[in-house]
Design an enzyme around this catalytic site. Sequence first.
Site, PDB file in Angstrom:
ATOM      1  N   GLY A 188       1.073  -1.312   0.109  1.00 26.26           N
ATOM      2  CA  GLY A 188      -0.267  -0.202   0.002  1.00 26.26           C
ATOM      3  C   GLY A 188       1.008   1.200   0.141  1.00 26.26           C
ATOM      4  O   GLY A 188       0.357   2.305  -0.713  1.00 26.26           O
ATOM      5  N   ASN A 236      -7.637   4.675   9.269  1.00 23.24           N
ATOM      6  CA  ASN A 236      -6.577   3.496   9.895  1.00 23.24           C
ATOM      7  C   ASN A 236      -6.585   4.080  11.039  1.00 23.24           C
ATOM      8  O   ASN A 236      -6.628   2.915  12.231  1.00 23.24           O
ATOM      9  CB  ASN A 236      -5.627   3.164   9.501  1.00 23.24           C
ATOM     10  CG  ASN A 236      -4.288   4.277   9.284  1.00 23.24           C
ATOM     11  OD1 ASN A 236      -4.556   5.653   8.956  1.00 23.24           O
ATOM     12  ND2 ASN A 236      -2.944   4.637  10.523  1.00 23.24           N
ATOM     13  N   THR A 286      10.162  -7.908 -12.175  1.00 22.02           N
ATOM     14  CA  THR A 286       9.186  -9.066 -12.961  1.00 22.02           C
ATOM     15  C   THR A 286       8.137  -8.796 -11.737  1.00 22.02           C
ATOM     16  O   THR A 286       8.218  -8.190 -10.821  1.00 22.02           O
ATOM     17  CB  THR A 286       9.881 -10.123 -12.731  1.00 22.02           C
ATOM     18  OG1 THR A 286      11.346  -9.860 -13.656  1.00 22.02           O
ATOM     19  CG2 THR A 286       9.305 -11.356 -12.977  1.00 22.02           C
ATOM     20  N   CYS A 300       1.686   5.963  19.915  1.00 20.08           N
ATOM     21  CA  CYS A 300       2.558   5.487  20.510  1.00 20.08           C
ATOM     22  C   CYS A 300       2.677   3.479  19.894  1.00 20.08           C
ATOM     23  O   CYS A 300       2.485   2.700  19.656  1.00 20.08           O
ATOM     24  CB  CYS A 300       2.140   4.786  21.899  1.00 20.08           C
ATOM     25  SG  CYS A 300      -0.145   4.627  21.820  1.00 20.08           S
TER      26      CYS A 300
HETATM   27  N1  PLP Z   1      -2.424   3.239   4.086  1.00 18.81           N
HETATM   28  C1  PLP Z   1      -3.234   3.276   5.209  1.00 18.81           C
HETATM   29  C2  PLP Z   1      -4.229   3.554   5.372  1.00 18.81           C
HETATM   30  C3  PLP Z   1      -2.489   1.844   6.512  1.00 18.81           C
HETATM   31  O1  PLP Z   1      -3.567   1.650   7.400  1.00 18.81           O
HETATM   32  C4  PLP Z   1      -1.864   1.480   6.278  1.00 18.81           C
HETATM   33  C5  PLP Z   1      -1.267  -0.153   6.556  1.00 18.81           C
HETATM   34  O2  PLP Z   1      -1.003   0.175   7.966  1.00 18.81           O
HETATM   35  C6  PLP Z   1      -0.782   1.864   4.312  1.00 18.81           C
HETATM   36  C7  PLP Z   1      -1.042   2.887   3.847  1.00 18.81           C
HETATM   37  C8  PLP Z   1       0.580   1.155   4.375  1.00 18.81           C
HETATM   38  O3  PLP Z   1      -0.097   0.030   3.703  1.00 18.81           O
HETATM   39  P1  PLP Z   1       1.530  -1.518   3.967  1.00 18.81           P
HETATM   40  O4  PLP Z   1       1.785  -1.743   4.914  1.00 18.81           O
HETATM   41  O5  PLP Z   1       1.014  -2.166   2.803  1.00 18.81           O
HETATM   42  O6  PLP Z   1       2.431  -0.684   3.138  1.00 18.81           O
END
Ligand code: PLP
Length: 375
Positions: free
Chosen positions: A68, A145, A233, A319
């Site tokens: 991500g 998140n 790849t 934290c």
């Molecule tokens: N974006 C959000 C909202 C996330 O919660 C996270 C991971 O916790 C990421 C991006 C990053 O994803 P990845 O762990 O696949 O790099």
Amino acid sequence: MIYLDTSATTAMYPEIIDIIKKYAVDNYYNPSALYTNALNVAKDIKNAKQKILDILHGTGNIVFTASGTESDNMAIFGSKKFKDCKILISNVEHSAIYQCAKKLEAQGIQVEYVACDRFGIVDEDDFKAKLSSNVALVSIMHACNETGGVNDIEKLVKLTNQLAPRAIFHSDGVQAVCKMPINLNKLGVDLYTFSAHKFHGMKGVGGLYIKKGVNINPIIFGGGQENGLRSATENVSGIISTAYALEKTYKNLDIEKNKKIMNYLETSLRKIVPNCIINTDFQRSLSNILSFSVPNTRGEVLLHLLEDKGIIIGTGSACSAQKAHTRIPIALGLSKEYFDGMLRISIDNSTTFEEIELFVKEFDNCYKFLSNIMK
Ligand code: PLP
């Protein structure tokens, strides 16, 4: 062990091991090669892509990445900028966006940070006020998140199209995918990020959806895979298992069950810690996250006390294991005594009511124990 930190990561479906064997051991061919076995692998990748587009209702392309985080980097650095442009992000974006924005800022591009409310949802008035014709990129997360708060991306895209018509709209959907139905066409986003390990796929596989007609630049160069957008790849088993995990997790999604669990959890926590702050607004959030803040307490200590009882929960990023920082509690408007005590419970389809009852019982014990020694 009771695992209540599914927003951090999830267990990979065990049958994905068969997919890995199929593409890493049996049909290990390089999808760029010209012989039939390799062409078959390339076809399987194409089908996996199409399956993901169908499930997420997108019309365009998916570029597979290694996370991500990489997808977010691609959106921020790969989208086109122009002279005197600015970019907008929310002030609660994940560090995968926030740190990219900081980097652009250091390179001289103006970045504006859109305020959010105390549940981590973008303040639409502030958003509107910051839109202008020189916005080149908007990046607003679909679901937060930290709190689970869901932004009305469809509305934000419409506002952007009206008031900042040159802007590319990216949304980080890492937490939203498989937790709520997603219709990319309806949302209208240009770019959208997802990550497989959040929905029982493999770690180290992500994707960036690119709407038809939208052009961005690569940030990784080399052999020209992914139509030149992401050389390397392909992680064949990672890609194919992502489509598998996405489909299975959506089939298993039970929002009503999650809501019942979360209601019970919220009521119980309020009884145990009457002055706690609940950072999740269930009317406008994912059904699987509850964030709450306990005053004058280090969330980390409660986390470890619960870990000793075999229960795993998450803390807010204030934290995290990497470093303590206050960006998120400040953005949520928490006062100082709540900064360190942010905790996050996140569940998935396998979480049972009995597990939550046990968590509540042990949390009660741990909180009483801690309160007694702090007296
Ligand atoms: N974006 C959000 C909202 C996330 O919660 C996270 C991971 O916790 C990421 C991006 C990053 O994803 P990845 O762990 O696949 O790099």
